[in-house]
Motif scaffolding. Structure first.
Motif, short mmCIF file in Angstrom:
data_model
loop_
_atom_site.label_atom_id
_atom_site.label_comp_id
_atom_site.label_asym_id
_atom_site.label_seq_id
_atom_site.Cartn_x
_atom_site.Cartn_y
_atom_site.Cartn_z
N VAL A 69 27.48 -26.78 60.22
CA VAL A 69 28.43 -26.29 59.22
C VAL A 69 27.75 -26.26 57.86
CG1 VAL A 69 30.65 -26.69 58.10
CG2 VAL A 69 30.37 -27.22 60.54
N TRP A 70 27.99 -25.17 57.14
CA TRP A 70 27.44 -24.98 55.79
C TRP A 70 28.58 -24.86 54.80
CZ3 TRP A 70 22.14 -25.03 55.69
CH2 TRP A 70 21.45 -24.67 56.85
N THR A 71 28.28 -25.11 53.55
CA THR A 71 29.19 -24.78 52.47
C THR A 71 28.48 -23.85 51.49
OG1 THR A 71 30.67 -25.67 50.76
CG2 THR A 71 28.58 -26.80 51.06
N VAL A 72 29.25 -22.97 50.87
CA VAL A 72 28.72 -21.98 49.94
C VAL A 72 29.78 -21.68 48.90
CG1 VAL A 72 29.51 -20.03 51.37
CG2 VAL A 72 27.58 -19.71 49.82
N ASP A 73 29.38 -21.34 47.71
CA ASP A 73 30.32 -20.98 46.65
C ASP A 73 31.14 -19.77 47.10
OD1 ASP A 73 31.51 -20.03 44.15
OD2 ASP A 73 30.09 -21.36 43.16
N ALA A 74 32.45 -19.86 46.98
CA ALA A 74 33.31 -18.78 47.47
C ALA A 74 33.48 -17.65 46.46
CB ALA A 74 34.69 -19.35 47.83
N ARG A 75 33.05 -17.86 45.22
CA ARG A 75 33.26 -16.84 44.19
C ARG A 75 32.32 -15.66 44.40
NH1 ARG A 75 32.83 -20.98 39.22
NH2 ARG A 75 31.23 -21.75 40.68
#
Length: 621
Positions: A489-495
């Motif tokens: 699982v990754w996280t990334v800026d949603a903007r």
């Protein structure tokens, strides 16, 4: 220092050599007429099943202590507190039965009969899972097998429930279940012995314990021993000791039963062996002196139970996929669960799982929901799903009063194989859809409908190296979580105006098993959690939704015997909410797709779990 002969044989066997030795046997209870024999768990008493003398409790010398009249064959037992639960076959009624035995009072209880089957039952065995549910496996002719739920803990159910059918070898007669490793062991007379997963939610598959292509050999009865299984070959009058080594089974030693012409029945308790010679009908006992290497057992994960489930979907096979929860803005108890059927369309259920709406719009894969979308002059809530027929986004308006869904348009995408979808709605109010394809591409669209017609503007594109699917947006922190199925699982800026820099949340490994599937956020005033479907081991992992993404543990969704709801496995999509929806959902609700519908076996569906039970199971702060 004295070393037993069998221990030495096992040591040599570990080097690849298996030697046969004689097992010293002496007659036991010569006047006893028994078709099946078994030791009582953790005791010196024995049980016998006889067509003439019924079920008999015997002392260590064969003297009768208690009797339950009837015509019986086959035996298995499980300890249940001070009681012993006994399974046998009633030949007169042609039914399997369960009966409790109180060894302290030498008395049998009231029998519980399974319904008459439409095939002859050759054998049976008991299995107790980690949640103390008690099952019985029936071994029938022509490869027919079944698993039935018959009790929990020390209590037998008033009415057994059929859990599933299990395809078994056509000439099977004997079975045993190792509760610790959750394996069902079955014989195939002219072929060998097989191991099957015993858990009702497990995939139906088999692993060879030992196979042979020799008319002078025969696979017969089995008995469990610590760390392995002893299997009887009636033709050679030998016992073979097998132990699991990773995915393989290895023979460690072989023992000959001198003087026996047709050994058929076998029971072992510690070092004590009982065997029956079918040629004479006599029983013999002996002593095993052997030590097995400990077998690594997977840690037992805590289980929670679903208290509601949806009606089964209307298509066979791998159909149900991803759920979403629509929250009614004024009456939370009237909220709905949406679910995709990737062979049909979009489904809507009430909080009891009853199907309310069915929109047959095509092969929808994933779905997500957000409130307050401007559809021309109207304000509606919006559901968006990935449409695999058109490689597009299918949009649905949700009436904020009634919850009724209507088709609201379609946004085409250039993806060749669209897969996952999630929505992002920052505080400023605009709505974004983030879709992904099987090649790892992510496309972010700004959705709008100023004139009542939905349109999507592509505002960002990024990529991961392999196949993704699940994703979920944290609107408050403007963060996107995405799952790469075989990676983690990754996280990334949603903007949309920010670079798509990937930061690892958790990798596939000991706690997260590929495929990584559904992702969902539980967001309350106290704590936010990310819930991940760990499909490879049928579990759900809970981690903090903020760095450093601390892991709080994993759990499984097990069966609910009281409500007659099976567990969940092979889960694709899931969803969770912290909103109080009333009733059992006062602390929120978890919805998971169930890839294997059991009890009874039907098409796939979705299971509803109170979040309060997850909190208790994992001791969440």
């Amino acid at each position: 220092m004295r070393i037993s002969k069998l221990y030495l044989l096992m040591a040599l066997a570990s080097c690849g050599h298996v030697f046969a030795s004689d097992l010293a046997l002496v007659p036991w209870a010569p006047s006893l007429n028994a078709e099946a024999i078994a030791f009582l768990p953790n005791a010196t008493e024995r049980l016998a099943a006889s067509p003439r003398d019924g079920l008999q409790l015997l002392d260590s010398k064969g003297a009768e202590l208690a009797r339950f009249k009837g015509n019986f064959t086959g035996l298995d037992t499980r300890a249940a507190g001070a009681q012993v639960l006994v399974a046998s076959l009633d030949n007169d009624r042609q039914q399997a039965l369960l009966i409790s035995l109180d060894p302290s009072r030498n008395s049998f209880g009231k029998p519980l009969y399974l319904p008459t089957r439409d095939y002859p039952v050759n054998g049976l065995c008991l299995y107790r899972d980690a949640a103390a549910n008690l099952f019985v496996f029936l071994v029938g002719e022509e490869g027919k097998g079944e698993q039935w739920l018959v009790g929990n803990g020390s209590t037998l159910m008033s009415e057994p429930q059929r859990v599933r059918g299990v395809p078994l070898p056509p000439s099977a007669q004997f079975c045993q279940v190792d509760d610790a490793t959750q394996q069902l062991l079955v014989n195939e007379e002219n072929v060998g012995w097989w191991a099957y997963p015993a858990h009702p939610e497990a995939e139906v598959k088999r692993t060879p314990v030992a196979l042979f292509d020799n008319p002078k050999r025969e696979a017969g009865a089995m008995a469990l021993v610590p760390g392995g299984v002893v299997a009887l070959d009636p033709k050679t009058a030998q016992l073979h000791l097998f132990q699991q080594n990773g995915e393989r089974w290895v023979e460690h030693a072989s023992l000959t039963l001198p003087g026996l012409k047709e050994p058929e029945q076998l029971s072992i308790n510690g070092q004590h062996v009982l065997v029956r010679d079918d040629d004479t009908g006599k029983l013999y006992q002996g002593t095993l002196n052997w030590q097995a290497k400990p077998v690594t057992v997977e840690p037992v994960l805590p289980e929670v139970a679903a208290v509601r489930q949806t009606d089964p979907v209307g298509r066979q096979g791998d159909a149900a996929d991803d759920p979403a929860i629509w929250i009614h803005p004024k009456q939370p108890e009237r909220s709905r669960v949406l679910g995709t059927n990737k062979k049909q369309g979009l489904l809507a259920y009430d909080l009891d799982g009853k199907l309310l709406q069915e929109l047959a719009v095509g092969r929808l894969n994933n779905v997500d929901v957000r409130p307050n979308f401007k559809l021309g002059a109207q304000t509606v809530d919006l559901a968006v799903a990935s449409n695999r027929d058109h490689n597009s986004l299918s949009l649905f308006s949700i009436d904020r009063t009634t919850g009724e869904l209507r088709e609201a348009g379609e946004v085409p995408t250039p993806l060749k194989e669209i897969y996952g979808i999630c929505l992002f709605q920052p505080a400023s109010g605009e709505l974004y859809a983030i879709a992904n394809g099987k090649d790892g591409t992510f496309l972010q669209y700004r959705l709008s409908a100023p004139d009542g017609r939905v349109q999507g503007e592509l505002v960002r594109q990024f990529k991961v190296d392999s196949q993704p699917e699940g994703c979920v947006a944290d609107d408050q922190r403007q963060r996107l979580f995405i799952g790469e199925e075989d990676v983690g699982v990754w996280t990334v800026d949603a903007r949309a105006d920010q670079p798509a820099t990937l930061t690892s949340v958790i990798k596939v490994g000991p706690q997260l098993h590929a495929d990584v599937e559904g992702l969902a956020l539980y967001q309350s005033h106290e704590r936010d959690y990310l819930v991940i479907s760990s499909q490879g081991n049928d579990s759900y992992l809970v981690v903090d939704a903020e760095p450093p993404f601390a892991i709080h543990g994993a759990f499984r969704v097990g069966l609910n015997a009281t409500a007659g709801i099976d567990g969940a496995s092979e889960t694709d999509g899931l969803e969770v909410t912290a909103i109080n929806l009333g009733g059992p959902w006062s602390k929120g609700m978890l919805v998971v797709q169930d890839g294997r519908k059991r009890m009874p076996e039907q098409t796939q569906n979705f299971k509803f779990v109170p979040w309060a039970d997850v909190t208790r199971a994992l001791k969440l702060p």
